[in-house]
Design an enzyme around this catalytic site. Structure first.
Site, PDB file in Angstrom:
ATOM      1  N   SER A 135     -12.173-106.263  32.509  1.00  0.00           N
ATOM      2  CA  SER A 135     -10.661-106.393  32.330  1.00  0.00           C
ATOM      3  C   SER A 135      -9.965-104.959  32.145  1.00  0.00           C
ATOM      4  O   SER A 135     -10.574-104.028  31.029  1.00  0.00           O
ATOM      5  CB  SER A 135     -11.235-107.002  30.605  1.00  0.00           C
ATOM      6  OG  SER A 135      -9.262-107.300  30.758  1.00  0.00           O
ATOM      7  N   LYS A 161      -8.801-107.935  36.693  1.00  0.00           N
ATOM      8  CA  LYS A 161      -8.740-108.559  35.427  1.00  0.00           C
ATOM      9  C   LYS A 161      -7.579-107.761  35.133  1.00  0.00           C
ATOM     10  O   LYS A 161      -7.715-107.196  34.636  1.00  0.00           O
ATOM     11  CB  LYS A 161      -9.938-109.092  35.210  1.00  0.00           C
ATOM     12  CG  LYS A 161      -8.879-109.568  33.545  1.00  0.00           C
ATOM     13  CD  LYS A 161      -9.368-110.359  32.678  1.00  0.00           C
ATOM     14  CE  LYS A 161      -9.632-110.435  31.060  1.00  0.00           C
ATOM     15  NZ  LYS A 161      -9.949-111.349  30.242  1.00  0.00           N
ATOM     16  N   LYS A 163      -4.521-107.301  32.312  1.00  0.00           N
ATOM     17  CA  LYS A 163      -3.778-108.051  31.309  1.00  0.00           C
ATOM     18  C   LYS A 163      -2.424-107.514  31.672  1.00  0.00           C
ATOM     19  O   LYS A 163      -1.823-107.432  31.937  1.00  0.00           O
ATOM     20  CB  LYS A 163      -3.857-107.028  29.733  1.00  0.00           C
ATOM     21  CG  LYS A 163      -5.699-106.983  29.091  1.00  0.00           C
ATOM     22  CD  LYS A 163      -5.714-108.560  29.021  1.00  0.00           C
ATOM     23  CE  LYS A 163      -7.380-108.542  28.380  1.00  0.00           C
ATOM     24  NZ  LYS A 163      -7.377-109.811  27.745  1.00  0.00           N
ATOM     25  N   ASP A 189      -4.390-112.621  32.989  1.00  0.00           N
ATOM     26  CA  ASP A 189      -4.921-112.770  31.638  1.00  0.00           C
ATOM     27  C   ASP A 189      -3.513-112.095  30.405  1.00  0.00           C
ATOM     28  O   ASP A 189      -3.442-111.250  30.265  1.00  0.00           O
ATOM     29  CB  ASP A 189      -6.324-112.455  30.290  1.00  0.00           C
ATOM     30  CG  ASP A 189      -6.787-112.223  29.107  1.00  0.00           C
ATOM     31  OD1 ASP A 189      -5.712-114.012  28.200  1.00  0.00           O
ATOM     32  OD2 ASP A 189      -7.395-112.396  28.718  1.00  0.00           O
ATOM     33  N   GLU A 214      -5.314-116.551  32.803  1.00  0.00           N
ATOM     34  CA  GLU A 214      -6.241-117.194  31.622  1.00  0.00           C
ATOM     35  C   GLU A 214      -5.087-116.826  30.222  1.00  0.00           C
ATOM     36  O   GLU A 214      -4.401-115.579  30.522  1.00  0.00           O
ATOM     37  CB  GLU A 214      -7.042-115.833  31.285  1.00  0.00           C
ATOM     38  CG  GLU A 214      -7.980-116.143  30.009  1.00  0.00           C
ATOM     39  CD  GLU A 214      -9.444-114.679  30.084  1.00  0.00           C
ATOM     40  OE1 GLU A 214      -9.347-113.951  31.296  1.00  0.00           O
ATOM     41  OE2 GLU A 214      -9.446-113.863  29.105  1.00  0.00           O
ATOM     42  N   ASP A 239      -9.387-119.518  27.156  1.00  0.00           N
ATOM     43  CA  ASP A 239      -9.877-118.424  26.852  1.00  0.00           C
ATOM     44  C   ASP A 239      -9.998-119.241  24.941  1.00  0.00           C
ATOM     45  O   ASP A 239     -10.709-119.956  24.614  1.00  0.00           O
ATOM     46  CB  ASP A 239      -9.988-117.275  26.779  1.00  0.00           C
ATOM     47  CG  ASP A 239     -10.796-116.019  25.830  1.00  0.00           C
ATOM     48  OD1 ASP A 239     -11.441-116.512  24.672  1.00  0.00           O
ATOM     49  OD2 ASP A 239     -10.160-114.457  25.937  1.00  0.00           O
ATOM     50  N   LYS A 263     -17.368-117.081  25.491  1.00  0.00           N
ATOM     51  CA  LYS A 263     -17.626-116.317  24.404  1.00  0.00           C
ATOM     52  C   LYS A 263     -18.226-117.144  23.578  1.00  0.00           C
ATOM     53  O   LYS A 263     -17.071-117.664  23.047  1.00  0.00           O
ATOM     54  CB  LYS A 263     -16.130-115.367  24.601  1.00  0.00           C
ATOM     55  CG  LYS A 263     -14.959-114.531  25.160  1.00  0.00           C
ATOM     56  CD  LYS A 263     -14.180-114.216  24.192  1.00  0.00           C
ATOM     57  CE  LYS A 263     -13.147-113.247  25.547  1.00  0.00           C
ATOM     58  NZ  LYS A 263     -11.667-113.404  24.283  1.00  0.00           N
ATOM     59  N   GLY A 291     -15.477-111.342  27.127  1.00  0.00           N
ATOM     60  CA  GLY A 291     -15.966-110.208  26.810  1.00  0.00           C
ATOM     61  C   GLY A 291     -15.894-110.181  25.484  1.00  0.00           C
ATOM     62  O   GLY A 291     -14.315-110.603  25.627  1.00  0.00           O
TER      63      GLY A 291
HETATM   64  O1  OSB Z   1      -8.935-112.139  26.230  1.00  0.00           O
HETATM   65  O2  OSB Z   1     -10.473-111.747  26.957  1.00  0.00           O
HETATM   66  C1  OSB Z   1     -10.096-111.212  25.951  1.00  0.00           C
HETATM   67  C2  OSB Z   1     -11.442-107.846  24.825  1.00  0.00           C
HETATM   68  C3  OSB Z   1     -11.358-108.087  23.372  1.00  0.00           C
HETATM   69  C4  OSB Z   1     -10.466-109.652  23.085  1.00  0.00           C
HETATM   70  C5  OSB Z   1     -10.556-110.853  23.643  1.00  0.00           C
HETATM   71  C6  OSB Z   1     -10.693-110.034  25.402  1.00  0.00           C
HETATM   72  C7  OSB Z   1     -10.849-108.684  25.878  1.00  0.00           C
HETATM   73  C8  OSB Z   1     -11.139-108.442  27.461  1.00  0.00           C
HETATM   74  C9  OSB Z   1     -12.220-107.795  27.463  1.00  0.00           C
HETATM   75  O3  OSB Z   1     -10.162-108.822  28.063  1.00  0.00           O
HETATM   76  C10 OSB Z   1     -13.335-108.242  27.946  1.00  0.00           C
HETATM   77  C11 OSB Z   1     -14.434-106.918  27.755  1.00  0.00           C
HETATM   78  O4  OSB Z   1     -14.312-106.182  28.721  1.00  0.00           O
HETATM   79  O5  OSB Z   1     -15.390-107.621  26.853  1.00  0.00           O
HETATM   80 MG    MG Z   2      -8.863-113.291  27.489  1.00  0.00          MG
END
Ligand code: OSB
Ligand code: MG
Length: 368
Positions: A135, A161, A163, A189, A214, A239, A263, A291
């Site tokens: 991510s 991915k 953001k 995302d 996402e 999510d 998650k 994650g």
């Molecule tokens: O939205 O998936 C998410 C991290 C913290 C809170 C929300 C998210 C995320 C990530 C990172 O996208 C996921 C990771 O590599 O742990």
């Molecule tokens: Mg997410």
């Protein structure tokens, strides 16, 4: 199993680089770890609540508070307890799924260690290694983003991915496609940053053949996601909205999503996470492991979950060095774009005492 007590341990770990999302920028991770002690074994659970209530309503001080006041005492009333009884015992308390998930995981880990069984085996894992995505946060410039993505592809990550947020969406996606080609598995995302009024704009992502978008809209906007999914070609994945197996069944049946991010912290535990996996499989909906910037303890459990059969897309289960210079466990290291599923009893990893002590900011013992 008879519980002796639960230790709450706060740790603070600097991230290797600031991680910016549509809801904020993290430079370090404040983590609450739980250590459950029984007559036969100890078990670890990592609470994924973040320092501030931005991704969700939960935050780490509140998780510690609800565990101390309500959740741990609720377990004290049970003479004998196995992990499948934890969620029912905690059900009278509303919400606080991340705190509940951490407590259930610690009990489950202790139980499996006492039995000599691995978490992967207990959950129904069918693979011994899982493919890993990464991510990538919002950056100050497209040039910086391309450097970061190039580094991750060189490291072997099999899916990227990005953001996104309003003002950082079509251009970064176009730039990554132009530089790295159409064959890179790519997804985005938004962490709830858009509204349905942005549907036409989000349709501009259609030509880039993304695996999914996402959580474009608000957590409680299932109807908005249904409408958006009918307008854009990119598959919608949820999510934040998926808080339980019931919520997953509703979202799928309504047509709000065609892919689900799982998650365990967000849904109250690994056992509920497995139920979501099963509901999605029954509907032909693929899932992948999300994650929350976990340490090696939470990562070990996420990798075990990601080895279940309907986890058919690469997860945000990145290697330890994507997050931390030093992990509290022996590091998870990428091998050909994959992480190995731990095979030892329980979550299969132990904290390195010196590393754990070095990052600990407080501990608290709750006798039972
Ligand atoms: O939205 O998936 C998410 C991290 C913290 C809170 C929300 C998210 C995320 C990530 C990172 O996208 C996921 C990771 O590599 O742990
Ligand atoms: Mg997410």
């Amino acid at each position: 199993m008879k519980l002796t007590g639960v230790e709450l341990r706060r740790i603070r770990m600097p991230l290797v680089a600031p991680f910016r999302t549509s809801f904020g920028t993290e430079s370090r991770r404040e983590v609450l770890l739980l250590r459950v002690v029984t007559a036969d074994a100890e078990g670890w659970g990592e609470c994924v609540a973040m320092a501030e209530p931005r991704y969700s309503a939960e935050y780490v001080d509140a998780a510690a508070d609800v565990l101390r006041r309500f959740l741990v005492p609720a377990l004290a009333e049970r003479q004998r307890l196995d992990a499948s009884a934890v969620a029912p015992a905690l059900a009278p308390f509303a919400g606080h799924r991340m705190a509940k998930a951490a407590l259930e995981l610690a009990v489950l880990d202790a139980e499996l260690r006492a039995e000599g069984r691995s978490l992967g085996h207990a959950l129904g894992a069918v693979r011994d290694r899982v493919p890993c995505g990464v991510s990538v946060g919002i950056m100050g410039s497209v040039a910086e983003l391309l450097d970061a993505v190039g580094g991750y592809l060189d490291a072997g990550y099999v899916r990227i991915k990005l953001k996104i947020e309003p003002g950082w969406d079509v251009e970064p996606v176009r730039a990554v496609r132009e530089r790295f080609g159409d064959d890179v598995p790519l997804q985005v995302d938004a962490n709830t940053a858009y509204t349905l009024a942005d549907a036409r704009h989000l349709a501009r992502l259609d030509p880039f053949d993304l695996l999914l978008i996402e959580q474009p809209l608000a957590e409680d906007d299932l109807l908005g996601h249904v409408r958006l999914a009918r307008i854009i070609r990119t598959p919608v994945c949820l999510d934040e909205s998926i808080t339980s197996a019931r919520a997953a069944a509703a979202a799928i049946t309504l047509g709000a999503c065609s892919i689900v991010n799982i998650k365990p912290g967000r849904v109250g535990g690994y056992l509920e996470a497995r139920r979501i996996h099963d509901v999605c499989a029954a509907h032909g909906v693929p899932v992948w492991a999300g994650g929350m910037l976990e340490t090696g303890l939470g990562r070990a459990a996420n990798v075990a979950l990601a080895a279940l059969p309907n986890f058919t897309l690469p997860g945000d289960t990145s290697a330890s060095d994507r997050y931390y210079r030093t992990d509290v466990t022996p590091p998870f290291v990428l091998d050909g774009g994959h992480l190995a599923v731990p095979t030892g009893p329980g979550i299969g990893v132990d904290p390195v005492p010196a590393e754990l002590d070095a990052v600990t900011t407080s501990t608290e013992w709750l006798p039972l």
